[in-house]
Scaffold this motif. Structure first.
Motif, PDB file in Angstrom:
ATOM      1  N   GLU A 187       0.827  -1.068   0.062  1.00  0.00           N
ATOM      2  CA  GLU A 187      -0.019  -0.089   0.057  1.00  0.00           C
ATOM      3  C   GLU A 187       0.998   1.226   0.149  1.00  0.00           C
ATOM      4  O   GLU A 187       1.864   1.519   0.655  1.00  0.00           O
ATOM      5  N   ILE A 188       0.326   2.211  -0.754  1.00  0.00           N
ATOM      6  CA  ILE A 188       1.378   3.516  -1.046  1.00  0.00           C
ATOM      7  C   ILE A 188       1.588   4.336   0.405  1.00  0.00           C
ATOM      8  O   ILE A 188       0.352   4.288   1.076  1.00  0.00           O
ATOM      9  N   ASN A 189       2.516   4.739   0.641  1.00  0.00           N
ATOM     10  CA  ASN A 189       2.709   5.657   1.753  1.00  0.00           C
ATOM     11  C   ASN A 189       3.002   7.056   0.922  1.00  0.00           C
ATOM     12  O   ASN A 189       4.430   7.295   0.968  1.00  0.00           O
ATOM     13  N   LEU A 190       2.059   8.061   0.943  1.00  0.00           N
ATOM     14  CA  LEU A 190       2.453   9.255   0.143  1.00  0.00           C
ATOM     15  C   LEU A 190       3.279  10.162   0.997  1.00  0.00           C
ATOM     16  O   LEU A 190       3.932  10.772   0.320  1.00  0.00           O
ATOM     17  N   GLU A 191       3.283  10.050   2.341  1.00  0.00           N
ATOM     18  CA  GLU A 191       4.240  10.885   2.855  1.00  0.00           C
ATOM     19  C   GLU A 191       5.476  10.373   2.674  1.00  0.00           C
ATOM     20  O   GLU A 191       6.554  11.327   2.424  1.00  0.00           O
ATOM     21  N   LEU A 192       5.832   9.161   2.741  1.00  0.00           N
ATOM     22  CA  LEU A 192       7.107   8.620   2.214  1.00  0.00           C
ATOM     23  C   LEU A 192       7.493   8.921   0.731  1.00  0.00           C
ATOM     24  O   LEU A 192       8.724   9.428   0.500  1.00  0.00           O
TER      25      LEU A 192
END
Length: 285
Positions: free
Chosen positions: A256-261
Motif C-alpha cells: 500500500e502506498i505511503n504518500l508521505e514517504l
C-alpha cells in the motif's frame, strides 16, 4: 484532456515567477493528487487550468481549446473548488436554482445523494452554516454538476475527523471514467485511498507523474525495526515501531502506498525517483 504547455506565470508583487516554462498533461477518467511544498504554485496551476488566471507565456489547452478564451462550452465542463470561498446568505434550494443552470449535466438527485453522505440535506440555509458545512455543500454542488474536469484545492481543510472520512466516501461515489479530478492538498492521508495517479511538482518541474499501480509495482512501502533493511531503503522516516521504509519492490510484492514517504523521497532524492519512473529526464540533451 488538458495540457499546460510551457506555462509561465508570476504575480505583480513578486519578482520571481511562480511557474516558469511548466508543462503538464491530464488524462480523462483519473483522480490526480497534486502534491508539492508551499509556494511551488499548486493553487496557481489550478487557477490557470480553469482560466481564472492567464499565463504570461505558454498556453493551457482543454480539449483543444485555450482556456483563456473562457468559452461557455469550456466553462460549463469544468469546476473549481478553491481553498477559500464565500457563499451567499440564501437557502440552498435558491442557490441551486440560480447556479445549476450554467451546468447542463447538473443532477439534483446526485446533489441530494452527496449531501446525505455528508449527513446534510436540501433544506439548509447557507447563511446559518459553519465553514466546514459550507465546504460540504459546495463540494456536493461541484460534484453534482457532473463536469468532465473537477479541480479541488485543499478540499479537506476545515473538515473535522468525521468529515474527512465522509469526504473519502463522497469522492469515491462520484468517480467515473468520464470525469477527471485533480486534488491539490497537503493533507496527504485524507486522499491516499481515493487517488489513482500522483503528480509531485517542485521548482516548475513535475518530479513524478505516475499511477498508483505503477508506483507500487516499483516501490515497496513498509514499517520495520530492521536496521539492515533501513540501510538499503531508498528513503526512511522514523516511526513508533522503528522506521517507515521505501524500498525497491524487486519481488513484486503487494504493498500500500505511503504518500508521505513517497513525497519526502521525491523531494530528497529526485534523481533516484526520476531514474526509476522517468529515465528520459536524466538523459543528456
Amino acid at each position: 484532456m488538458l495540457q499546460a504547455k510551457n506555462v509561465s506565470f508570476g504575480y505583480h508583487r513578486r519578482r520571481k515567477e511562480v511557474l516558469s516554462d511548466f508543462s503538464l498533461s491530464l488524462k480523462t477518467g483519473k483522480v490526480y493528487g497534486l502534491l508539492g511544498k508551499n509556494g511551488v504554485g499548486k493553487s496557481t496551476l489550478l487557477y490557470l487550468m480553469s482560466g481564472l488566471l492567464t499565463p504570461k507565456r505558454g498556453r493551457v489547452m482543454y480539449r483543444g481549446t485555450d482556456v483563456r478564451r473562457r468559452l461557455p462550452a469550456t466553462l460549463q465542463d469544468m469546476f473549481l473548488v478553491p481553498e477559500e470561498f464565500d457563499l451567499p446568505s440564501v437557502s440552498l434550494v435558491s442557490y441551486i436554482e440560480l447556479n445549476s443552470r450554467f451546468y447542463p449535466r447538473f443532477s439534483k438527485e446526485d446533489m441530494v445523494r452527496y449531501l446525505h453522505l455528508f449527513e446534510m440535506d436540501m433544506d439548509a440555509h447557507l447563511g446559518a452554516l459553519s465553514m466546514g458545512q459550507k465546504k460540504k455543500v459546495f463540494m456536493s454542488f461541484a460534484l453534482a454538476t457532473n463536469t468532465s474536469l473537477l479541480l479541488m484545492d485543499e478540499p479537506t481543510n476545515g473538515l473535522d475527523i468525521p468529515g474527512k472520512s465522509q469526504f473519502r466516501k463522497f469522492l469515491a461515489s462520484g468517480i467515473s471514467e468520464e470525469k477527471t479530478i485533480v486534488i491539490s492538498t497537503h493533507q496527504i492521508r485524507d486522499i491516499d485511498k481515493v487517488l489513482d495517479h500522483v503528480l509531485i511538482m517542485d521548482n516548475s518541474h513535475v518530479l513524478l507523474d505516475e499511477s498508483i499501480s505503477g508506483i507500487c509495482n516499483k516501490l515497496l512501502f513498509m514499517e520495520s525495526d530492521d536496521r539492515e533493511l533501513a540501510k538499503r531503503a531508498l528513503y526512511a522516516l522514523p516511526s513508533v515501531q522503528g522506521n517507515y521504509l521505501m524500498l525497491p519492490n524487486t519481488e513484486e510484492a503487494e504493498t500500500e502506498i505511503n504518500l508521505e514517504l513517497l513525497f519526502g523521497a521525491t523531494l530528497s532524492v529526485p534523481e533516484k525517483i526520476a531514474e526509476m519512473f522517468h529515465p528520459q529526464m536524466n538523459e543528456p540533451r
